[in-house]
Design a protein around this motif. Sequence first.
Motif, mmCIF file in Angstrom:
data_model
loop_
_atom_site.group_PDB
_atom_site.id
_atom_site.type_symbol
_atom_site.label_atom_id
_atom_site.label_comp_id
_atom_site.label_asym_id
_atom_site.label_seq_id
_atom_site.Cartn_x
_atom_site.Cartn_y
_atom_site.Cartn_z
ATOM 1 N N PRO A 1 -6.548 9.288 -6.388
ATOM 2 C CA PRO A 1 -5.607 10.404 -6.262
ATOM 3 C C PRO A 1 -4.346 10.068 -5.476
ATOM 4 O O PRO A 1 -3.369 10.821 -5.523
ATOM 5 C CB PRO A 1 -6.424 11.479 -5.527
ATOM 6 N N LEU A 2 -4.354 8.938 -4.767
ATOM 7 C CA LEU A 2 -3.187 8.561 -3.970
ATOM 8 C C LEU A 2 -2.128 7.817 -4.778
ATOM 9 O O LEU A 2 -1.008 7.634 -4.307
ATOM 10 C CB LEU A 2 -3.621 7.690 -2.786
ATOM 11 N N VAL A 3 -2.473 7.382 -6.000
ATOM 12 C CA VAL A 3 -1.518 6.597 -6.780
ATOM 13 C C VAL A 3 -0.450 7.512 -7.380
ATOM 14 O O VAL A 3 -0.725 8.635 -7.796
ATOM 15 C CB VAL A 3 -2.237 5.795 -7.890
ATOM 16 N N SER A 4 0.782 7.019 -7.377
ATOM 17 C CA SER A 4 1.891 7.737 -8.008
ATOM 18 C C SER A 4 2.646 6.750 -8.892
ATOM 19 O O SER A 4 2.557 5.534 -8.706
ATOM 20 C CB SER A 4 2.815 8.351 -6.954
ATOM 21 N N TYR A 5 3.391 7.273 -9.849
ATOM 22 C CA TYR A 5 4.068 6.433 -10.834
ATOM 23 C C TYR A 5 5.562 6.703 -10.845
ATOM 24 O O TYR A 5 5.984 7.797 -10.475
ATOM 25 C CB TYR A 5 3.462 6.699 -12.226
ATOM 26 N N ARG B 1 4.517 2.572 -10.867
ATOM 27 C CA ARG B 1 3.889 1.750 -9.837
ATOM 28 C C ARG B 1 3.731 0.325 -10.337
ATOM 29 O O ARG B 1 3.367 0.082 -11.481
ATOM 30 C CB ARG B 1 2.518 2.319 -9.477
ATOM 31 N N GLY C 1 -5.292 5.728 -13.224
ATOM 32 C CA GLY C 1 -5.032 6.862 -12.352
ATOM 33 C C GLY C 1 -6.280 7.398 -11.681
ATOM 34 O O GLY C 1 -6.402 8.598 -11.434
ATOM 35 N N HIS D 1 3.940 3.019 -15.962
ATOM 36 C CA HIS D 1 4.723 4.257 -15.878
ATOM 37 C C HIS D 1 3.865 5.509 -15.910
ATOM 38 O O HIS D 1 4.308 6.573 -15.444
ATOM 39 C CB HIS D 1 5.758 4.294 -17.006
ATOM 40 N N GLU D 2 2.666 5.412 -16.453
ATOM 41 C CA GLU D 2 1.766 6.559 -16.472
ATOM 42 C C GLU D 2 0.339 6.064 -16.615
ATOM 43 O O GLU D 2 0.082 4.992 -17.172
ATOM 44 C CB GLU D 2 2.103 7.509 -17.619
ATOM 45 N N THR E 1 -5.203 1.928 -10.564
ATOM 46 C CA THR E 1 -3.801 2.140 -10.915
ATOM 47 C C THR E 1 -3.635 2.289 -12.423
ATOM 48 O O THR E 1 -2.897 3.166 -12.889
ATOM 49 C CB THR E 1 -2.941 0.976 -10.403
ATOM 50 N N ASP F 1 3.981 -0.592 -3.953
ATOM 51 C CA ASP F 1 4.090 -1.553 -5.042
ATOM 52 C C ASP F 1 3.444 -2.872 -4.654
ATOM 53 O O ASP F 1 3.557 -3.338 -3.511
ATOM 54 C CB ASP F 1 5.555 -1.779 -5.415
ATOM 55 N N THR G 1 -0.817 2.716 -3.238
ATOM 56 C CA THR G 1 0.095 3.565 -2.463
ATOM 57 C C THR G 1 1.453 2.894 -2.255
ATOM 58 O O THR G 1 2.420 3.557 -1.887
ATOM 59 C CB THR G 1 -0.503 3.925 -1.096
#
Length: 340
Positions: A55-59, A61, A52, A10-11, A49, A121, A119
């Motif tokens: 820079p392309l990873v988002s949560y 994930r 973090g 989650h973060e 992941t 799942d 990027t």
Amino acid sequence: MTTMKAAVIHEAGGPEVFKIASLAIPKPKNGDVLIRVRTVGFCGSDLNTFRGLNPLVSYPRVPGHEAIGRIEEIGAGVTTWSVGQRVGVGFLGGEDGTCEACRRGDTAYCHNPIMTGITTDGGYAEVMIAEARALALIPDGLKSQDAAPLVCAGITTFNALRNAGRAGDTVAIQGIGGLGHLGVQFACKMGFRTVAIGGGPDADHLATKLGAHVYIDAKAEDAGAALQRLGGADVILATAPSGAAIASLLPGLKPRGQLVVVGVSDDAIPLAGVPLVFAGRSVVGSLTGRAVEVQDTLDFSVLTDVAPMIETLPLARAEEAYNRMMTGKARFRMVLVTGQ
């Protein structure tokens, strides 16, 4: 069934690495397939992941790019795969097809890549979506738990070695860990004079068992000098992520030899100019590979009996598997098992 279990981050760097959650099963879009995951390997690149770092990873994930499973559903436009086939998905989950690298056929270095578990799942789940063009077929003679590390760690070492060396070359593998223990096997099976470089006398027996012809204990002697006493290496595959240790191997190369780096270190690689320039040596990086090259790796592994050394745990114990990997207790790859 409309939901699935997944290990979710989650973060970045949170107090709880994973949370096992119930998620809605996604539907495959045009060009996609839905895979019922059976096994998924832990990889050092998953740190992108976890922490973090990319820079392309988002949560939130779902990580995991060493996923093996069977195709359960096919999206529109997919004509080369069928429901029920056992497939693998590696780090490179697709490409944009329009950047200069892709236009020149070098899709592994796409400027806008799809990175499984970063990027999109990944496979720390009972079900995942993957692009059809990113799939490799798992040979019948290969167990799913053994196939998982091969679609990333395997292709990384296999591709680097076959692109850098020729049969009969002296090839040194630095590090006998998650990458290196596969690199030693591949080097031997490819017909190289294989030198394993480890960090203590206890790895000598393992190196020999994996196929190494010579073992060098880098803690007991200068590995570069030891390689020169053997006549020098045509290729050194650097798998252990230490910039200083990698740099120290440069003098061990023959003239025009290559130091191929696949272990990404946090520290810089401090290269001295004299041994680099005056012998025409080179230092290159090597990424994983395209889906067709993953296929080559799997087929070669079955043909020559190359297999990873693994430990398995169920998906629900993903945090435990992560901790074993991060503390160096895993020998050598952790694999989560989500089904039969």
